[in-house]
Design an enzyme around this catalytic site. Structure first.
Site, mmCIF file in Angstrom:
data_model
loop_
_atom_site.group_PDB
_atom_site.id
_atom_site.type_symbol
_atom_site.label_atom_id
_atom_site.label_comp_id
_atom_site.label_asym_id
_atom_site.label_seq_id
_atom_site.Cartn_x
_atom_site.Cartn_y
_atom_site.Cartn_z
ATOM 1 N N SER A 196 -6.769 6.067 -0.690
ATOM 2 C CA SER A 196 -7.079 4.510 -1.040
ATOM 3 C C SER A 196 -8.521 4.300 -0.939
ATOM 4 O O SER A 196 -9.113 4.553 0.182
ATOM 5 C CB SER A 196 -6.331 3.411 -0.357
ATOM 6 N N ASP A 237 1.012 -1.206 -0.086
ATOM 7 C CA ASP A 237 0.083 -0.106 0.122
ATOM 8 C C ASP A 237 0.812 1.317 0.093
ATOM 9 O O ASP A 237 0.253 2.311 -0.204
ATOM 10 C CB ASP A 237 -0.954 0.049 1.033
ATOM 11 N N GLN A 253 -5.165 -1.360 -7.167
ATOM 12 C CA GLN A 253 -5.816 -0.568 -6.224
ATOM 13 C C GLN A 253 -6.345 0.669 -6.838
ATOM 14 O O GLN A 253 -5.863 0.962 -8.069
ATOM 15 C CB GLN A 253 -4.845 0.065 -5.126
#
Length: 324
Positions: A265, A241, A315
């Site tokens: 995100s 991430d 993502q």
């Protein structure tokens, strides 16, 4: 860990965060329009509940990778301890995680712990499916579905790894920010448990001369990790991430420190293809196929130093540039 506890090393801090406590079972109550019990209609009548603390961040919000990793640990603990279905539970490495799909719904408060409610959706002969809700202040901050599979043979192919400089030839973020008197810089230089070495240069100050929708980062844990496959999968999810949205920024010549930038995100998917250690060098090759409507999509591929494709990520993030 409390405020008056001795400071932990970055790796020991991460291991402490991922050491979830089993706090019991929550019952799920559902009634139909006639007032009758209908818990079976959603596939689960109870959930195992775990709790983990949050890492302190310079901005005061929980790092999304932390919640991803804790969800992986919580789900994996219920698979590891299930037993009674084939060889499930007989060998901790027999049914590793192979995919996760999660949505970030709210920012987390890094001063508070998080509870993880795991619904044991199915344990079949080959696959186990779990649904995890990360809850803070009485509301979900993330919801994830993940799947575990018994190891098996079958078709085998992969894309080749890109050719990039070796990690020894790339400057680390920690080195770039060491000695800079700023809370964010000190955190990067001293507190992160994952070492990142961006091949094209870091995106905190300079986006570089080329506005391209691709990015390559060498990464590994800053110290040796225990030999636990579930833990290594969780740390890979944690590390995934950090930089995944960077190809979106690089494509538009943006840097993380741009005061106009608003990034968060929205969702995160990950497929674990082959065994990997999170404390060995991994090349994270990233690209962004699209950005539209204040959202940017990024795809990542993790390769071992030997060129083995170990994981793929995807993502979509909110990427907004505030107009002055």
């Amino acid at each position: 860990m409390t405020d008056d506890s001795p400071a932990l090393s970055p790796i020991d801090d991460l291991l402490d965060v991922l050491d979830l406590k089993d706090v019991g079972t929550a019952q799920i109550s559902v009634t139909d329009v006639a007032g009758r019990d209908a818990a079976e209609s959603i596939g689960a009548s109870s959930a195992r509940v775990f709790e983990g603390r949050s890492q302190k961040m310079p901005h005061g919000r929980v790092f999304g990778g932390q919640v991803l990793a804790q969800c992986v640990m919580a789900a994996g603990l219920t698979v590891r301890g299930a037993g009674g279905v084939g060889d499930l539970g007989a060998d901790d490495t027999a049914r590793p995680i192979h995919s996760l799909h999660g949505y970030f719904m709210r920012p987390g408060d890094d001063t508070l712990p998080i509870r993880f409610a795991v619904e044991e959706m199915r344990d079949g002969n080959s696959f186990s499916t779990r649904r995890v809700h990360a809850v803070q202040k009485g509301a979900p901050i993330m919801s994830m579905v993940c799947s575990f599979q018994v190891r098996a043979g079958g078709l085998n192919h992969q894309d080749p790894a890109p050719q990039v400089p070796s990690p020894e030839d790339v400057r680390s973020l920690a080195e770039a920010f060491r000695g800079v008197d700023h809370p964010g810089a000190r955190h990067i230089a001293e507190a992160r448990p994952i070492e990142l070495r961006p091949v094209e240069g870091n995106l905190f100050v300079d986006a570089g001369p080329e506005q391209v929708a691709s990015n390559h980062v060498w990464m590994r844990a800053v110290d040796r990790l225990p030999d636990d496959p579930l833990l290594h999968a969780a740390v890979l999810a944690y590390a995934s991430d950090y930089s995944l949205l960077e190809p979106v920024l690089r494509r538009h010549g943006l840097v993380w420190t741009d005061r106009r930038l608003r990034v968060a995100s929205l969702d995160h998917s990950m497929w674990f293809h082959r065994d990997a250690r999170a404390d060995d060098w991994l090349l994270y090759a990233q690209e962004s196929p699209s950005a539209i409507s204040g959202r940017g999509l990024a795809i990542g591929h993790m390769f071992s130093r030997e060129g083995v494709l170990v994981a793929t990520t995807a993502q979509e993030g909110m990427v907004r540039v505030k107009q002055s």
